[in-house]
Scaffold this active site. Structure first.
Site, PDB file in Angstrom:
ATOM      1  N   HIS B 135       0.784  -1.246   0.000  1.00 37.77           N
ATOM      2  CA  HIS B 135       0.000   0.000   0.000  1.00 37.77           C
ATOM      3  C   HIS B 135       0.820   1.303   0.000  1.00 37.77           C
ATOM      4  O   HIS B 135       0.267   2.356   0.336  1.00 37.77           O
ATOM      5  CB  HIS B 135      -0.955   0.029   1.211  1.00 37.77           C
ATOM      6  CG  HIS B 135      -2.115  -0.928   1.108  1.00 37.77           C
ATOM      7  ND1 HIS B 135      -1.962  -2.285   1.211  1.00 37.77           N
ATOM      8  CD2 HIS B 135      -3.441  -0.715   0.927  1.00 37.77           C
ATOM      9  CE1 HIS B 135      -3.145  -2.877   1.100  1.00 37.77           C
ATOM     10  NE2 HIS B 135      -4.048  -1.959   0.915  1.00 37.77           N
ATOM     11  N   GLU B 324     -14.022  -8.917  -0.486  1.00 39.19           N
ATOM     12  CA  GLU B 324     -14.796  -7.652  -0.579  1.00 39.19           C
ATOM     13  C   GLU B 324     -15.013  -7.334  -2.051  1.00 39.19           C
ATOM     14  O   GLU B 324     -14.731  -6.231  -2.522  1.00 39.19           O
ATOM     15  CB  GLU B 324     -14.022  -6.516   0.110  1.00 39.19           C
ATOM     16  CG  GLU B 324     -13.575  -6.855   1.531  1.00 39.19           C
ATOM     17  CD  GLU B 324     -12.759  -5.765   2.218  1.00 39.19           C
ATOM     18  OE1 GLU B 324     -12.019  -5.065   1.516  1.00 39.19           O
ATOM     19  OE2 GLU B 324     -12.888  -5.613   3.440  1.00 39.19           O
ATOM     20  N   CYS B 342     -17.543   2.211   1.156  1.00 38.54           N
ATOM     21  CA  CYS B 342     -16.488   2.818   0.324  1.00 38.54           C
ATOM     22  C   CYS B 342     -16.627   2.460  -1.148  1.00 38.54           C
ATOM     23  O   CYS B 342     -16.223   3.231  -2.010  1.00 38.54           O
ATOM     24  CB  CYS B 342     -15.107   2.352   0.779  1.00 38.54           C
ATOM     25  SG  CYS B 342     -14.633   3.063   2.349  1.00 38.54           S
ATOM     26  N   CYS B 420     -11.591   2.706   6.803  1.00 35.45           N
ATOM     27  CA  CYS B 420     -11.697   3.459   5.558  1.00 35.45           C
ATOM     28  C   CYS B 420     -13.038   4.151   5.393  1.00 35.45           C
ATOM     29  O   CYS B 420     -13.112   5.247   4.833  1.00 35.45           O
ATOM     30  CB  CYS B 420     -11.433   2.558   4.359  1.00 35.45           C
ATOM     31  SG  CYS B 420     -12.411   1.066   4.337  1.00 35.45           S
ATOM     32  N   CYS B 421     -14.119   3.534   5.873  1.00 35.38           N
ATOM     33  CA  CYS B 421     -15.439   4.064   5.513  1.00 35.38           C
ATOM     34  C   CYS B 421     -15.781   5.399   6.162  1.00 35.38           C
ATOM     35  O   CYS B 421     -16.234   6.307   5.452  1.00 35.38           O
ATOM     36  CB  CYS B 421     -16.513   3.009   5.776  1.00 35.38           C
ATOM     37  SG  CYS B 421     -16.307   1.542   4.731  1.00 35.38           S
TER      38      CYS B 421
END
Lengths: 653, 653
Positions: B135, B324, B342, B420-421
């Site tokens: 990442h 996901e 997201c 993240c959301c």
């Protein structure tokens, strides 16, 4: 002594067309096919290397171990199935194969009695270092079961003596005494095998070891300690992991292998369903053999939890593929379930041992529920394709597309890399005669309605019983009974849980039972004169509902007839079965069909609610309703006409 | 220049009570709460260590890195949300917090421009050694986005210059040229960020690098080669693994991160849904910026696949929790889906960029479908609890009991370890004004019906537009428009896909549009004189059906009203919602309700089919039928009254 005889209890021979066809399939299909697999002679299957592993361990071949760490168990299960089949009828060619295999097994056994080709070949210095994952005791248990079956069928002692050497060796390694390992298996199986060996040999030490394995489980931190010792790694890929097990669920890791509590304190069925069944089977067997009422009550509590809160209508158990496990009471999804064939076979083992503790019809009821639905459905009609997972709803496209449903196969397969189900089916069906009757003190209980002839020893005499029936297609059963002694004997017929009406005749005259007790109609008399009892359990199709605590079955109904659960298939009803809404007020019509050795087809009225199939993903709801008739086949026959949708629980009005 | 202005296009201020309440929630709730989380000041949440990581990397503190490898991105997303909120209204206190954070970020940046606290602190010699999993480029992308937002809001250049240094550094590392790495990110994000940076800076090299990352993806074996180089291990637990990725599905491993094919050859949406959306967003943006029609057609093909074959009625995407991810066309289970908040935010990003390529109402339709249902449903009314997963059916006991449904939360949570959301919601809602209008050559398009005032630059003049509406509760919208030039300007209103009837007036007189084109009602004239257009999109509740290829919705209907999807909740209808069968012929009644800032409640007739709740698991089907009225609330409001069942797709007659 007849070959198919339980020592002291009697003999029984199946004469049912329905069942003898299956037994023939096992003898002529499954066993030879599996032999080819074990010997890597099938081009249509992955090499199993199972017998080669024994060759290498025996020093007859060079090479490396290949396959699952529990690969040996396939060989032993084959041997057990062979033993069971030879018990019905000797077969020199098959015995020759088995004898050659036995030579190899015995040669692979180490001098001290140790036997496990994985460790002998690949990691001889890691024996007993990972009981949680490495299945050594599991394989040992199957070895013992296979050996007993073959010995009982043929009288040949070689493999039986090897099994005793292995068991003797285990008594040196494991136990409460200081200096012995205080471990127990990650996959239960050895316990029930040792109890069988005790039964055959009379050697108390095997009973003691079985009892040790059961009673020590969950009382210490053995698995945690061995996990620390091997550096907190998992056998499966060598990775460091935070806990000895994966959490298969929201439960702590110890639930998966049922070591979360001492067995006597366990209250609900948790974890891997097959492991649970094998453990409960051993617990029930131990309770029966030691007349331990407390342990029996533990078993009954677990039994009730499994069969009244966690079991599918089809006798399937294990609601999730995640850990092939139980989840929670009333959690019984139809489309993502596991219901492994082997778990239902294990449930039959459990039921059978519970009948040794107490004669209660619930055990026989569940035995036939599991047998005629999930277990038989685990195999196709011809006996050469198998399901591991037995769903109550299957949609081929959905199984292909959706990961939460990938495990739900919609075509039976020839074989599996974890090949437990086909040989488990083979050994159960080959020994089914043992499950028909149980014999008590001056009492015979009929547990399964399967035509055949039995000679049963009870009350100091032998009762000859000829059972005739077309069960499961018909609920009429006749018993011609003759005893060779003077004493009264109770002859007890299980009244199936599904039966709402029944009647009995004796020598053609209507009678009522002398008593009805725990679900059995009991007739107590002197059977010296040949006597015919006829039972007629009214077998009619009905709509069945589920306890509303089962979310997944709300607003739905299933169809059953006698012990058989039915399902709708695409082959009869077209695709999109979930468009159908059953009209339950119009009743169910029955038609005898000649296919598949004869079965009863069911027909009901329904409405199909269709939406137009256009380009749009969503559109105003303007359904077209069509009155249709739906046809249903017994669940055990599903998926014998190619791939297609199947549904047990239909939307209903 | 107003702060909330897109350079060259114009400014817009939201004056909607509905939306300003949400913006206030973000400003006063989400952003301060997240600041506390980042600073480990909340006792009710796990420490995030996110800002401490920057302190350590900046040399201001001793210690070890803690958290996810992408922990930095939480900090940057907070900064972006702050920038968006400051664009609406300056706030010295908030700027002070942000400025202190920026000082730290800039100090943590290495001299060459590199910025990633995980590698700076823990594995400085492993930078860029695992693009697939680690990442770094993802974090860099969020850094750039955060920097741009803050710069645009405040005019302060410090963080913007750091972002340029980071981007400049990346242009040195990555590219087609010999001597540069030929890699691309495992989690797409940098691409869309570089395109934004190009937009702000005009620097072609950022466009080229974004293009490089997109066009190189899937054309070489970079991920396989780096996997070999690091010894075939996975970053996540260090274990050896057979392939660089888990297979999230039946697909090969490369599908998860969308490197299974060059992007221009991709035909269906596959893999991790958020990754896919971020990539498609960048592709569409690149197509718009370079006027690449071929690339736009690729985007349209992917768009059509997502929105006409793989999208829930609620605008949710990602049918499985396994990865996901997307599964396959028409595979849209309601009870095991993922539909990450997201992912729907990403879908809105994608739609917004597609509108830069082509003015087609499908983009605006999906934008509002995702926004008013899944995205808003991802947060509770008060804005302090969040869903990661947005199911279309939820049963609390089932989510707790069943592993295939564990991921379906039935209570929103304060925070997530993979957080993240909430910040994604914050940055979207804070910048929602950008999505209301798109501006073309002498044309203004209304994409979202949200009250507010805009000043839009087109055709050499500025059009002032005051929009008034109670949308989404009402379909009447008025626009008061005044231009400051002579040229005719097209004013185009998106006709919502849900609208079956509509009418327009201009200054009170009924009119028909000059043309209706790709879903827009276009009015072309000189707006020098203040003009009022009124649109009335008839908003009435209706039953909606699904394409019968969606197995899971067969025999079911949902209720919608305008852009809002409705659901039944236990709070209004009691438990066991799946006992209910909608009577769709009786219509739907609407009631305006004052709660939750006002909404329209729907009521319909239904039959509840109940079975008695006894001890038995299965019993003869003898239902009791009860006529009931069911009440439905907008999906975005579900789960604001405690835990309970919820269902969008109801059984229907």
């Amino acid at each position: 002594m007849e070959r198919n005889e339980i020592p002291g209890q009697g003999a029984c021979r199946i004469e049912s067309g329905f069942w003898n066809r299956y037994i023939g399939v096992i003898r002529n299909g499954v066993i030879p096919y599996q032999w080819d697999i074990l010997n890597d002679r099938r081009e249509d299957a992955e090499p199993s290397h199972a017998i080669d592993n024994f060759r290498i361990a025996a020093g007859e071949m060079e090479g490396a171990f290949y396959g699952q760490v529990f690969q040996d168990s396939d060989v032993y299960k084959w041997l057990e199935a062979v033993g069971n089949i030879l018990m019905l009828e000797r077969d020199p060619h098959l015995e020759e194969q088995a004898d050659s295999l036995i030579d190899l097994i015995v040669k692979a056994q180490e001098p001290d009695g140790y036997l496990d080709t994985y460790f002998t070949i690949r990691e001889p210095d890691k024996k007993w270092s990972d009981l949680l994952e490495c299945h050594e005791l599991y394989c040992a248990g199957h070895m013992i079961e296979g050996a007993i079956a073959y010995y009982q069928a043929t009288g040949k002692e070689k493999i039986y003596r090897a099994a005793c050497r292995l068991a003797d060796y285990l008594t040196q390694i494991f136990g409460q005494e200081e200096g012995k390992m205080h471990g127990y298996p990650g996959h239960q199986e050895i316990e029930l095998a040792l109890l069988k060996l005790y039964e055959v040999s009379g050697e108390e030490q095997y009973l003691r070891l079985a009892s040790y394995f059961l009673e020590t489980r969950g009382t210490n931190r053995f698995f945690e300690e061995e996990f620390e010792k091997r550096g907190r790694t998992t056998f499966w890929n060598g990775a460091k992991i935070p806990e000895p097990n994966e959490r298969y669920n929201h439960y702590p890791y110890s639930y998966y292998n049922q070591f979360h509590a001492p067995v006597r304190q366990q209250e609900t069925a948790v974890g891997h369903a097959v492991r649970a069944m094998y453990m409960y089977t051993a617990m029930a067997d131990l309770a029966a053999k030691t007349k331990d009422q407390e342990l029996y009550r533990v078993c009954r509590r677990l039994w009730d939890d499994v069969t009244t809160k966690q079991m599918y209508l089809t006798g399937g158990i294990g609601a999730t593929s995640s850990g092939e496990a139980f989840t929670q009471d009333y959690d019984l999804p139809n489309d993502t379930n596991y219901s492994e064939t082997c778990a239902s076979i294990g449930l039959i083992f459990f039921a059978h041992r519970m009948l040794q503790c107490e004669t209660d019809s619930v055990y026989g009821d569940v035995m036939e529920q599991a047998l005629y639905n999930t277990v038989l459905g685990g195999m196709n009609y011809e006996g050469n394709r198998f399901f591991y997972v037995n769903p109550l709803e299957a949609v081929p496209e959905v199984s292909k597309a959706n990961p939460e449903r990938h495990h739900v196969g919609t075509l039976r397969r020839k074989w599996f890399s974890c090949a437990c189900c086909p040989p488990n089916l083979a050994r159960l069906i080959g020994s089914l005669w043992k499950y028909i009757y149980t014999v008590g003190e001056s009492r015979v209980n009929v547990q399964l309605y399967i035509a055949g002839t039995a000679h049963l020893n009870t009350g100091g005499q032998t009762l000859s019983v000829i059972q005739k029936t077309e069960y499961p297609n018909d609920g009429k059963i006749s018993f011609t009974i003759q005893g060779d002694g003077e004493r009264d004997i109770e002859f007890a017929l299980r009244i199936p849980g599904w039966a709402e009406n029944w009647r009995f005749t004796i020598n053609g005259e209507a009678v009522v039972p002398d008593q009805v007790e725990k679900g059995y109609a009991v007739f107590c008399r002197n059977w010296k004169q040949e006597t015919t009892i006829q039972a007629d359990f009214e077998m009619k199709a009905q709509f069945v509902g589920a306890n509303p605590k089962i979310h997944y079955d709300l607003g739905r109904a299933a169809m059953t007839r006698g012990p058989l659960v039915y399902c709708l298939e695409e082959a009869d009803n077209g695709p999109r079965l979930d468009e159908l809404v059953l009209n339950t007020e119009a009743g169910i019509r029955e038609t005898a069909r000649p296919e598949w050795n004869g079965y009863v087809e069911l027909e009901a009225d329904a409405v199909r609610i269709k939406l137009p199939e256009g380009q749009d993903l969503y559109m105003p709801y303007r359904p077209v309703k069509e009155k249709v008739k739906v046809r249903a086949v017994p669940y055990y026959l599903w998926n014998n006409r190619g791939e297609g949708e199947m549904q047990v629980w239909m939307k209903a009005d």
